[in-house]
Design a protein around this motif. Sequence first.
Motif, PDB file in Angstrom:
ATOM      1  N   VAL A  37       0.867  -1.180   0.000  1.00  0.00           N
ATOM      2  CA  VAL A  37       0.000   0.000   0.000  1.00  0.00           C
ATOM      3  C   VAL A  37       0.903   1.230   0.000  1.00  0.00           C
ATOM      4  O   VAL A  37       1.782   1.358   0.856  1.00  0.00           O
ATOM      5  CB  VAL A  37      -0.934   0.014   1.229  1.00  0.00           C
ATOM      6  N   GLU A  38       0.697   2.111  -0.971  1.00  0.00           N
ATOM      7  CA  GLU A  38       1.559   3.281  -1.149  1.00  0.00           C
ATOM      8  C   GLU A  38       0.829   4.555  -0.706  1.00  0.00           C
ATOM      9  O   GLU A  38      -0.331   4.775  -1.053  1.00  0.00           O
ATOM     10  CB  GLU A  38       1.968   3.422  -2.621  1.00  0.00           C
ATOM     11  N   ILE A  39       1.555   5.378   0.056  1.00  0.00           N
ATOM     12  CA  ILE A  39       1.043   6.670   0.498  1.00  0.00           C
ATOM     13  C   ILE A  39       1.847   7.764  -0.194  1.00  0.00           C
ATOM     14  O   ILE A  39       3.084   7.726  -0.211  1.00  0.00           O
ATOM     15  CB  ILE A  39       1.153   6.818   2.024  1.00  0.00           C
ATOM     16  N   TYR A  40       1.147   8.729  -0.774  1.00  0.00           N
ATOM     17  CA  TYR A  40       1.783   9.816  -1.518  1.00  0.00           C
ATOM     18  C   TYR A  40       1.520  11.143  -0.802  1.00  0.00           C
ATOM     19  O   TYR A  40       0.567  11.289  -0.056  1.00  0.00           O
ATOM     20  CB  TYR A  40       1.231   9.874  -2.942  1.00  0.00           C
ATOM     21  N   GLY A  41       2.370  12.115  -1.077  1.00  0.00           N
ATOM     22  CA  GLY A  41       2.181  13.441  -0.482  1.00  0.00           C
ATOM     23  C   GLY A  41       3.046  13.600   0.751  1.00  0.00           C
ATOM     24  O   GLY A  41       3.029  12.755   1.660  1.00  0.00           O
ATOM     25  N   ALA A  42       3.799  14.698   0.792  1.00  0.00           N
ATOM     26  CA  ALA A  42       4.786  14.907   1.854  1.00  0.00           C
ATOM     27  C   ALA A  42       4.159  14.893   3.243  1.00  0.00           C
ATOM     28  O   ALA A  42       4.678  14.256   4.158  1.00  0.00           O
ATOM     29  CB  ALA A  42       5.517  16.231   1.610  1.00  0.00           C
ATOM     30  N   GLU A  43       3.041  15.575   3.427  1.00  0.00           N
ATOM     31  CA  GLU A  43       2.445  15.662   4.759  1.00  0.00           C
ATOM     32  C   GLU A  43       1.917  14.315   5.237  1.00  0.00           C
ATOM     33  O   GLU A  43       2.059  13.963   6.415  1.00  0.00           O
ATOM     34  CB  GLU A  43       1.324  16.710   4.764  1.00  0.00           C
ATOM     35  N   ASP A  44       1.310  13.554   4.330  1.00  0.00           N
ATOM     36  CA  ASP A  44       0.803  12.229   4.697  1.00  0.00           C
ATOM     37  C   ASP A  44       1.950  11.279   5.024  1.00  0.00           C
ATOM     38  O   ASP A  44       1.865  10.472   5.959  1.00  0.00           O
ATOM     39  CB  ASP A  44      -0.045  11.650   3.566  1.00  0.00           C
ATOM     40  N   ILE A  45       3.028  11.359   4.260  1.00  0.00           N
ATOM     41  CA  ILE A  45       4.200  10.515   4.516  1.00  0.00           C
ATOM     42  C   ILE A  45       4.780  10.823   5.885  1.00  0.00           C
ATOM     43  O   ILE A  45       5.095   9.918   6.673  1.00  0.00           O
ATOM     44  CB  ILE A  45       5.260  10.712   3.408  1.00  0.00           C
ATOM     45  N   LYS A  46       4.935  12.106   6.195  1.00  0.00           N
ATOM     46  CA  LYS A  46       5.465  12.500   7.507  1.00  0.00           C
ATOM     47  C   LYS A  46       4.559  12.014   8.625  1.00  0.00           C
ATOM     48  O   LYS A  46       5.021  11.482   9.643  1.00  0.00           O
ATOM     49  CB  LYS A  46       5.587  14.024   7.585  1.00  0.00           C
ATOM     50  N   LYS A  47       3.279  12.204   8.438  1.00  0.00           N
ATOM     51  CA  LYS A  47       2.313  11.852   9.471  1.00  0.00           C
ATOM     52  C   LYS A  47       2.376  10.373   9.836  1.00  0.00           C
ATOM     53  O   LYS A  47       2.366  10.005  11.023  1.00  0.00           O
ATOM     54  CB  LYS A  47       0.905  12.208   8.979  1.00  0.00           C
ATOM     55  N   VAL A  48       2.476   9.515   8.841  1.00  0.00           N
ATOM     56  CA  VAL A  48       2.439   8.071   9.081  1.00  0.00           C
ATOM     57  C   VAL A  48       3.790   7.542   9.558  1.00  0.00           C
ATOM     58  O   VAL A  48       3.860   6.740  10.488  1.00  0.00           O
ATOM     59  CB  VAL A  48       1.995   7.324   7.803  1.00  0.00           C
ATOM     60  N   ASN A  49       4.875   8.016   8.951  1.00  0.00           N
ATOM     61  CA  ASN A  49       6.188   7.469   9.307  1.00  0.00           C
ATOM     62  C   ASN A  49       6.731   8.036  10.609  1.00  0.00           C
ATOM     63  O   ASN A  49       7.375   7.327  11.382  1.00  0.00           O
ATOM     64  CB  ASN A  49       7.187   7.704   8.179  1.00  0.00           C
ATOM     65  N   GLU A  50       6.489   9.295  10.878  1.00  0.00           N
ATOM     66  CA  GLU A  50       7.052   9.914  12.075  1.00  0.00           C
ATOM     67  C   GLU A  50       6.275   9.580  13.347  1.00  0.00           C
ATOM     68  O   GLU A  50       6.729   9.876  14.441  1.00  0.00           O
ATOM     69  CB  GLU A  50       7.108  11.434  11.901  1.00  0.00           C
ATOM     70  N   ASN A  51       5.136   8.966  13.217  1.00  0.00           N
ATOM     71  CA  ASN A  51       4.321   8.596  14.376  1.00  0.00           C
ATOM     72  C   ASN A  51       4.150   7.079  14.430  1.00  0.00           C
ATOM     73  O   ASN A  51       3.080   6.536  14.144  1.00  0.00           O
ATOM     74  CB  ASN A  51       2.956   9.289  14.325  1.00  0.00           C
ATOM     75  N   GLY A  52       5.227   6.414  14.751  1.00  0.00           N
ATOM     76  CA  GLY A  52       5.178   4.955  14.862  1.00  0.00           C
ATOM     77  C   GLY A  52       6.080   4.217  13.903  1.00  0.00           C
ATOM     78  O   GLY A  52       6.120   2.986  13.907  1.00  0.00           O
ATOM     79  N   PHE A  53       6.800   4.960  13.031  1.00  0.00           N
ATOM     80  CA  PHE A  53       7.766   4.368  12.086  1.00  0.00           C
ATOM     81  C   PHE A  53       7.121   3.401  11.100  1.00  0.00           C
ATOM     82  O   PHE A  53       7.732   2.401  10.709  1.00  0.00           O
ATOM     83  CB  PHE A  53       8.887   3.643  12.851  1.00  0.00           C
ATOM     84  N   TYR A  54       5.914   3.677  10.673  1.00  0.00           N
ATOM     85  CA  TYR A  54       5.252   2.797   9.720  1.00  0.00           C
ATOM     86  C   TYR A  54       5.793   3.042   8.306  1.00  0.00           C
ATOM     87  O   TYR A  54       6.014   4.170   7.901  1.00  0.00           O
ATOM     88  CB  TYR A  54       3.735   3.027   9.734  1.00  0.00           C
ATOM     89  N   GLY A  55       5.988   1.948   7.576  1.00  0.00           N
ATOM     90  CA  GLY A  55       6.389   2.042   6.180  1.00  0.00           C
ATOM     91  C   GLY A  55       7.861   2.318   5.966  1.00  0.00           C
ATOM     92  O   GLY A  55       8.638   2.505   6.901  1.00  0.00           O
ATOM     93  N   LYS A  56       8.244   2.332   4.686  1.00  0.00           N
ATOM     94  CA  LYS A  56       9.593   2.674   4.258  1.00  0.00           C
ATOM     95  C   LYS A  56       9.515   3.424   2.942  1.00  0.00           C
ATOM     96  O   LYS A  56       8.505   3.337   2.229  1.00  0.00           O
ATOM     97  CB  LYS A  56      10.460   1.424   4.092  1.00  0.00           C
ATOM     98  N   GLY A  57      10.552   4.158   2.620  1.00  0.00           N
ATOM     99  CA  GLY A  57      10.573   4.868   1.358  1.00  0.00           C
ATOM    100  C   GLY A  57      10.658   3.910   0.186  1.00  0.00           C
ATOM    101  O   GLY A  57      11.400   2.934   0.221  1.00  0.00           O
ATOM    102  N   SER A  58       9.883   4.166  -0.861  1.00  0.00           N
ATOM    103  CA  SER A  58       9.890   3.282  -2.027  1.00  0.00           C
ATOM    104  C   SER A  58      11.234   3.296  -2.745  1.00  0.00           C
ATOM    105  O   SER A  58      11.556   2.380  -3.498  1.00  0.00           O
ATOM    106  CB  SER A  58       8.776   3.679  -2.996  1.00  0.00           C
TER     107      SER A  58
END
Length: 239
Positions: A37-58
């Motif tokens: 599942v891919e998340i796009y957009g700088a603010e959404d990426i920050k929100k998800v990764n910086e709060n729990g370390f979810y996901g990785k950069g493609s």
Amino acid sequence: MLFTPIIKRKKGSGKNLLQPPFPDGSTVIGVFTGISVEIYGAEDIKKVNENGFYGKGSKSRGAPKLLTKGIVDDTESLSLELEESAFLAYFHGILCIQDIQSKKLQYNEFFEAAKNVNPNFLECLGCYLYLKSKGWIIKSGIKFGGNFLIYKRGPRYNHASFIIFVQPKSNTKAISIKDLKGLQRIAETSDKDVLLLEVTKPDVLTYNIISDITALKISETIVRRFNSTSFVQSQKITK
């Protein structure tokens, strides 16, 4: 002898910094590509990764370059594993998973699609939720041949304490002694322990509603070679 997990702090990481464990606020859109599942957009990426370390950069080994280097790359997305996608979408409610036609996927629809990618998705998701309930930060363990890596505070602050291997009990191919020794050797060379999670499920189990997953039973087996030197040293410290 009490078991104490290895918690090794990374150099330069703050001792007192705390990372929020979950993203919060407005819902984020994620696109199911058939693999992740891919998340796009700088603010959404920050929100998800910086709060729990979810996901990785493609395009990165870990967090996107947007967060590690401050480089904005519109072609880099945040890739979520199937288990963390299901957790954020259907258990935490912060993620809306859509297909490539922008149609929202319901739990049973996503579950069936995920099973096509990983036939043991049910067991893996159950183990993900089990580990999450214990407060661990969970990342993919594929680079060590496992299902997950788990961290006390997150990959920014600690090295992983365990390599997780999910073992469905219905699987007729049990892990062999040879394979187990190989896994143990990988863990030792990377300064980690092996945690086997054996999953038992009823013979008849539907996947139509979220609560069905509570029928799973999970048992832990920790694999660690006894190190007499470390044991003696630990005993001297405690006395």
